[in-house]
Design an enzyme around this catalytic site. Structure first.
Site, PDB file in Angstrom:
ATOM      1  N   LYS A  40       0.821  -1.221   0.000  1.00 30.80           N
ATOM      2  CA  LYS A  40       0.000   0.000   0.000  1.00 30.80           C
ATOM      3  C   LYS A  40       0.852   1.267   0.000  1.00 30.80           C
ATOM      4  O   LYS A  40       0.504   2.262  -0.630  1.00 30.80           O
ATOM      5  CB  LYS A  40      -0.932  -0.012   1.213  1.00 30.80           C
ATOM      6  CG  LYS A  40      -1.984  -1.118   1.152  1.00 30.80           C
ATOM      7  CD  LYS A  40      -2.842  -1.140   2.400  1.00 30.80           C
ATOM      8  CE  LYS A  40      -2.114  -1.669   3.607  1.00 30.80           C
ATOM      9  NZ  LYS A  40      -1.723  -3.081   3.516  1.00 30.80           N
ATOM     10  N   HIS A  97       4.177   0.562   6.000  1.00 31.22           N
ATOM     11  CA  HIS A  97       4.006   0.897   4.587  1.00 31.22           C
ATOM     12  C   HIS A  97       5.365   1.282   4.000  1.00 31.22           C
ATOM     13  O   HIS A  97       5.933   2.317   4.352  1.00 31.22           O
ATOM     14  CB  HIS A  97       2.992   2.028   4.424  1.00 31.22           C
ATOM     15  CG  HIS A  97       1.599   1.603   4.791  1.00 31.22           C
ATOM     16  ND1 HIS A  97       0.502   2.432   4.707  1.00 31.22           N
ATOM     17  CD2 HIS A  97       1.118   0.422   5.248  1.00 31.22           C
ATOM     18  CE1 HIS A  97      -0.573   1.779   5.088  1.00 31.22           C
ATOM     19  NE2 HIS A  97      -0.220   0.562   5.433  1.00 31.22           N
ATOM     20  N   GLN A 121      -3.136  -2.553   7.186  1.00 32.76           N
ATOM     21  CA  GLN A 121      -3.393  -3.997   7.245  1.00 32.76           C
ATOM     22  C   GLN A 121      -4.106  -4.453   5.959  1.00 32.76           C
ATOM     23  O   GLN A 121      -3.803  -3.941   4.895  1.00 32.76           O
ATOM     24  CB  GLN A 121      -4.187  -4.374   8.509  1.00 32.76           C
ATOM     25  CG  GLN A 121      -3.390  -4.253   9.806  1.00 32.76           C
ATOM     26  CD  GLN A 121      -3.373  -2.866  10.372  1.00 32.76           C
ATOM     27  OE1 GLN A 121      -4.392  -2.192  10.463  1.00 32.76           O
ATOM     28  NE2 GLN A 121      -2.217  -2.390  10.762  1.00 32.76           N
TER      29      GLN A 121
END
Length: 421
Positions: free
Chosen positions: A17, A42, A223
């Site tokens: 992400k 991330h 997540q």
């Protein structure tokens, strides 16, 4: 009137992400995290350097961006300030680029101790917590005991802090667990003071105001969808709503204001910690995926469990999130495989099912469909037309099964190693 676009993970986290948000941010003025805490990791890679963000939104390195930590996020001031200092070494002062929701809850030092004590007491039934205090903080939130960022502005803050700490100490006495928060508490109180230089906001007012003013806003999830507290592989899940619905509660926007939903998935599957994983591989193929994909947790460093793409779970996540377009990550990890498998159904007790069931443990056996691998290096590809036919067949199959177009394909870790369709 602008709508808020969403980017989130569709598997068990670690989908990539951070890189995607970093790639997308030139199109957005505001990037807002809507749930989770410092259990997120991330990863960004640019200019040959790697960087891992835990609480700060992934647009922070983009010029003129506004980054909002929403009310659905839980914040450890020590971890957040460490992260901010590291970012500022690279990007300079970010005081004007980072805003924090007053309604975001604080992770106390004793929350971390409760997390560790609870996990230790579970023995073999461990859920794989990152031990960052996330679960106990969300428990205090729903139990209406929590402290929030806005409470830092109250003259009663230390009284409230000590009352909650003492409650936690009482709970910890029920465990056979040794702990000492003295040093961490000093760091925590110092970090709280340092945080006061940032703007604390009513994020629901501010975010809706941006949308009213036609400012493009991107909501960033942490997540993955299969770790959602309600719809994931419970109890081996996180403590927040990781799906699109979490944007509404984690930032304070109405469902009708949600625009594009961009769902991220790996070309295969991974999972960190305990819990069901129907397509997990325990053989040399699984180890190859781990080594080639550098599958070790960005936050924990733990080796990730690896397996083939689970299309049953992916279709479930697409449905639950209202995904409008897909983003496929780590396609290059499959470069050297002559055969690639995809789970298209499950077998449970002799019955074949093509939906994600309540039962998700060892009784679930994947039913695979095999594909010819592309068996070549695709990291240098920048146009979809230049991919080998076997790769395009793999993409087309996923699009047909999910009913969603794959708009972005990642072929390497750097922000430049990407194919836009």
């Amino acid at each position: 009137m602008k709508k808020i676009d969403v980017v989130l993970g569709l598997q068990w986290g670690d989908e990539g992400k951070g890189k995607v948000v970093d790639v997308l941010t030139p199109d957005y003025k505001v990037i807002a995290r809507f749930q989770g805490g410092p259990n997120a990791g991330h990863s960004l890679v640019f200019d040959g350097e790697g960087f891992v963000l835990h609480t700060v939104p992934s647009g922070i390195f983009r010029e003129d961006s506004v980054n909002v930590i929403g009310n659905g996020v839980v914040i450890d001031p020590v971890i957040l300030m460490d992260e901010i200092r590291a970012i500022e070494q690279k990007a300079g002062d970010i005081t004007d680029k980072l805003q924090i929701a007053k309604r975001a809850h604080l992770i106390l030092p004793t929350h971390r101790m409760l997390d560790a004590a609870s996990e230790a007491a579970k023995g073999k039934s461990k859920i794989g917590s990152t031990l960052k205090g996330i679960g106990p903080t969300y428990m205090d939130k729903t139990g209406r005991n929590g402290l929030r960022i806005g409470d830092l502005l109250s003259p009663e803050f230390m009284n409230r802090y000590n009352a909650l700490k003492n409650k936690h100490i009482g709970l910890l006495s029920q465990y056979d667990f040794q702990y000492d928060i003295t040093d961490y508490e000093k760091q925590w109180l110092q970090a709280v003071e340092e945080l006061r230089r940032f703007r604390f906001i009513e994020s629901e007012i501010v975010v809706n105001g941006y949308l009213d003013d036609d400012v493009p806003v991107l909501a960033e999830g942490a997540q993955g969808s299969m770790l959602d507290i309600d719809f994931g592989t419970y109890p081996f899940v996180t403590s927040s709503n990781t799906m699109t619905a979490g944007v509404c509660t984690g930032l304070g926007v109405a469902p009708c204001r949600v625009g594009k939903v961009m769902g991220i998935f790996k070309a295969y599957c991974t999972r960190v910690g305990s819990g069901p994983f129907p397509t997990e591989l325990f053989d040399d193929t699984g180890e190859s995926l781990r080594q080639i994909g550098h599958e070790f947790g960005a936050t924990t460093g733990r080796p990730r469990r690896c397996g083939w793409l689970d299309l049953v779970a992916l279709k479930y996540a697409v449905m639950m999130n209202g995904v409008t377009e897909l983003i496929m990550m780590k396609s290059d990890v499959l470069n050297s495989f002559k055969t690639i498998k995809v789970a298209t159904a499950y077998e449970i007790g002799g019955q074949r099912v093509d939906y994600f069931p309540f039962e998700s443990g060892e009784e679930v056996k994947p039913v695979y469909q095999e594909f010819r691998g592309w068996d070549c290096d695709i990291t240098g590809v920048r146009r979809y037309e230049d991919f080998p036919q076997a790769f395009k067949d793999y993409v087309a199959f996923i699009e047909k099964e999910t009913g969603c177009p794959i708009r972005i394909i990642s072929v390497g870790p750097d922000r430049s190693e990407i194919v836009l369709r």
